[in-house]
Design a protein around this motif. Structure first.
Motif, PDB file in Angstrom:
ATOM      1  N   ALA A 199       0.826  -1.096   0.052  1.00  0.00           N
ATOM      2  CA  ALA A 199       0.076  -0.045   0.191  1.00  0.00           C
ATOM      3  C   ALA A 199       0.903   1.273   0.063  1.00  0.00           C
ATOM      4  CB  ALA A 199      -0.938  -0.088   1.222  1.00  0.00           C
ATOM      5  N   ARG A 200       2.235   1.042   0.413  1.00  0.00           N
ATOM      6  CA  ARG A 200       3.100   2.319   0.352  1.00  0.00           C
ATOM      7  C   ARG A 200       4.518   1.792   0.184  1.00  0.00           C
ATOM      8  NH1 ARG A 200       1.458   1.364   5.757  1.00  0.00           N
ATOM      9  NH2 ARG A 200       3.090   0.665   7.403  1.00  0.00           N
ATOM     10  N   SER A 201       5.636   2.503  -0.103  1.00  0.00           N
ATOM     11  CA  SER A 201       6.695   2.125  -0.258  1.00  0.00           C
ATOM     12  C   SER A 201       7.350   1.639   0.894  1.00  0.00           C
ATOM     13  CB  SER A 201       7.635   3.156  -0.590  1.00  0.00           C
ATOM     14  OG  SER A 201       7.630   4.373   0.173  1.00  0.00           O
ATOM     15  N   ALA A 202       8.169   0.434   0.790  1.00  0.00           N
ATOM     16  CA  ALA A 202       8.659  -0.190   2.026  1.00  0.00           C
ATOM     17  C   ALA A 202      10.028  -0.897   1.763  1.00  0.00           C
ATOM     18  CB  ALA A 202       7.562  -1.122   2.476  1.00  0.00           C
ATOM     19  N   THR A 203      10.590  -1.385   2.985  1.00  0.00           N
ATOM     20  CA  THR A 203      11.878  -2.181   2.609  1.00  0.00           C
ATOM     21  C   THR A 203      11.501  -3.535   2.884  1.00  0.00           C
ATOM     22  OG1 THR A 203      13.282  -0.622   3.661  1.00  0.00           O
ATOM     23  CG2 THR A 203      14.187  -2.694   3.537  1.00  0.00           C
ATOM     24  N   LEU A 225      11.239  -1.123  -2.107  1.00  0.00           N
ATOM     25  CA  LEU A 225      10.171  -1.202  -3.319  1.00  0.00           C
ATOM     26  C   LEU A 225       9.137  -0.065  -3.236  1.00  0.00           C
ATOM     27  CD1 LEU A 225       9.879  -5.190  -3.067  1.00  0.00           C
ATOM     28  CD2 LEU A 225      11.165  -3.494  -4.748  1.00  0.00           C
ATOM     29  N   ASP A 226       8.682   0.308  -4.110  1.00  0.00           N
ATOM     30  CA  ASP A 226       7.808   1.201  -4.315  1.00  0.00           C
ATOM     31  C   ASP A 226       6.405   0.597  -4.047  1.00  0.00           C
ATOM     32  OD1 ASP A 226       9.216   3.409  -4.895  1.00  0.00           O
ATOM     33  OD2 ASP A 226       9.034   2.965  -6.988  1.00  0.00           O
ATOM     34  N   ALA A 227       5.222   1.624  -3.791  1.00  0.00           N
ATOM     35  CA  ALA A 227       3.713   0.896  -3.454  1.00  0.00           C
ATOM     36  C   ALA A 227       3.203   0.190  -4.949  1.00  0.00           C
ATOM     37  CB  ALA A 227       3.100   1.908  -3.258  1.00  0.00           C
ATOM     38  N   ALA A 255       7.792  -6.854   5.008  1.00  0.00           N
ATOM     39  CA  ALA A 255       7.763  -5.146   4.442  1.00  0.00           C
ATOM     40  C   ALA A 255       7.730  -4.450   5.719  1.00  0.00           C
ATOM     41  CB  ALA A 255       6.665  -4.999   3.504  1.00  0.00           C
ATOM     42  N   ASP A 256       8.894  -3.733   6.023  1.00  0.00           N
ATOM     43  CA  ASP A 256       9.132  -2.819   7.144  1.00  0.00           C
ATOM     44  C   ASP A 256       9.008  -3.929   8.333  1.00  0.00           C
ATOM     45  OD1 ASP A 256       9.862  -0.813   5.603  1.00  0.00           O
ATOM     46  OD2 ASP A 256       7.770   0.000   5.834  1.00  0.00           O
ATOM     47  N   ASP A 257       7.920  -3.736   9.145  1.00  0.00           N
ATOM     48  CA  ASP A 257       7.518  -4.473  10.424  1.00  0.00           C
ATOM     49  C   ASP A 257       6.388  -5.287  10.044  1.00  0.00           C
ATOM     50  OD1 ASP A 257       5.780  -2.596  10.402  1.00  0.00           O
ATOM     51  OD2 ASP A 257       5.696  -1.945  12.673  1.00  0.00           O
ATOM     52  N   MET A 258       5.986  -5.602   8.843  1.00  0.00           N
ATOM     53  CA  MET A 258       4.891  -6.209   8.441  1.00  0.00           C
ATOM     54  C   MET A 258       5.434  -7.459   7.882  1.00  0.00           C
ATOM     55  SD  MET A 258       2.391  -3.506   6.891  1.00  0.00           S
ATOM     56  CE  MET A 258       3.727  -2.916   5.886  1.00  0.00           C
ATOM     57  N   PHE A 259       4.660  -8.655   8.121  1.00  0.00           N
ATOM     58  CA  PHE A 259       5.369  -9.896   7.489  1.00  0.00           C
ATOM     59  C   PHE A 259       3.954 -10.891   7.037  1.00  0.00           C
ATOM     60  CE2 PHE A 259       6.204 -10.500  11.911  1.00  0.00           C
ATOM     61  CZ  PHE A 259       5.610 -11.684  12.254  1.00  0.00           C
TER      62      PHE A 259
END
Length: 268
Positions: A199-203, A225-227, A255-259
């Motif tokens: 939904a948004r850019s993330a690592t 990576l971009d959204a 993705a960031d703190d989500m998995f």
């Protein structure tokens, strides 16, 4: 999960006591908490674990071993090895890990208070048991005592699994900032695709694991990576380029703190 000194030997109290020896006994993901105090009826000594010899278990790891005073004083010990006058007592988990001949047992185990709900025995959010276990899929353990799915990569120690994103085995149901699709094709040979949307850019990091949770391959490591929708492919090989055998594998997208994670089958 064993709470309290449920097994007694005379005036000794143990959560788990193993009298014999075994070449195939595996003691993993157990919460061994002995809450007896040194002044109670069974209190001449009380331990989380008691074994007759270091050969009593083929494997012992990813456990929480705890006693009332963290193994310090009050006749409380994390473990006892041996019997009778030759028994050796170990005050702390670190002492046990350094016991003669004990390694490599309990190298990933943890001490401390498990932090349980006193009524339901469910883990509380800040429990050190969270994500501290090892997958036991090969042993057929895929759900907790409530019937909820175990995390396929980092299950919790004990009988309870706190529900989180990676415990959801049907990834198409995982929505929000990170949405994961099922691997396609699945089963596959020799290549499958892993698609997800941000939904948004993330690592982002994407990894492949075997059924025991061991890392097989990194498809992405801290990639910016971009959204939008992204697809990565796995060709059934490990990080060294070796072809993996047929069987079940798991993919994990962080993705960031989500998995999120999902299951796929390599079939030759």
């Amino acid at each position: 999960m064993v709470i309290g000194g449920l097994d007694t030997r005379g005036t000794k109290s143990f959560c788990l006591y193993i009298a014999g020896s075994s070449t195939d006994l595996e003691v993993m993901n157990n919460l061994l908490l002995n809450e007896r105090t040194g002044t109670e009826d069974f209190g001449t000594s009380y331990c989380a674990l008691g074994i007759k010899t270091v050969a009593s278990m083929a494997v012992c790891d990813y456990n929480l071993l705890s006693v009332g005073q963290d193994g310090l004083g009050d006749n409380s010990y994390v473990a006892r090895i041996g019997s009778g006058s030759s028994a050796e007592f170990y005050n702390t988990l670190a002492d046990l890990q350094n016991a003669p001949g004990y390694a490599p047992r309990d190298v990933h185990s943890i001490p401390g208070i498990p932090m349980l709900d006193p009524e339901t025995l469910h883990l509380l959010p800040d429990s050190p048991c969270a994500d501290a276990g090892t997958p036991l899929i090969a042993q057929g353990i895929v759900t907790d005592f409530d019937g909820d799915p175990r995390d396929v990569l980092t299950p919790d120690i004990g009988a309870d699994e706190m529900l989180n994103a990676s415990a959801v085995e049907i990834p198409q149901l995982a929505t929000g900032p990170l949405t994961l699709e099922p691997a396609h094709p699945n089963p596959f040979n020799p290549l499958t695709n892993i698609s997800f949307s941000l939904a948004r850019s993330a690592t982002v990091s994407v990894t492949i694991h075997d059924v025991r949770g061991h890392l097989v391959r990194r498809l992405a490591s801290a990639a910016a990576l971009d959204a939008g929708r992204h697809t990565m492919s796995w060709d059934g090989r490990d990080g060294a380029g070796r072809i993996m055998p047929s069987g079940a594998y798991f993919f994990r997208v962080q993705a960031d703190d989500m998995f999120r994670s999902g299951r796929m089958l390599l079939h030759k």
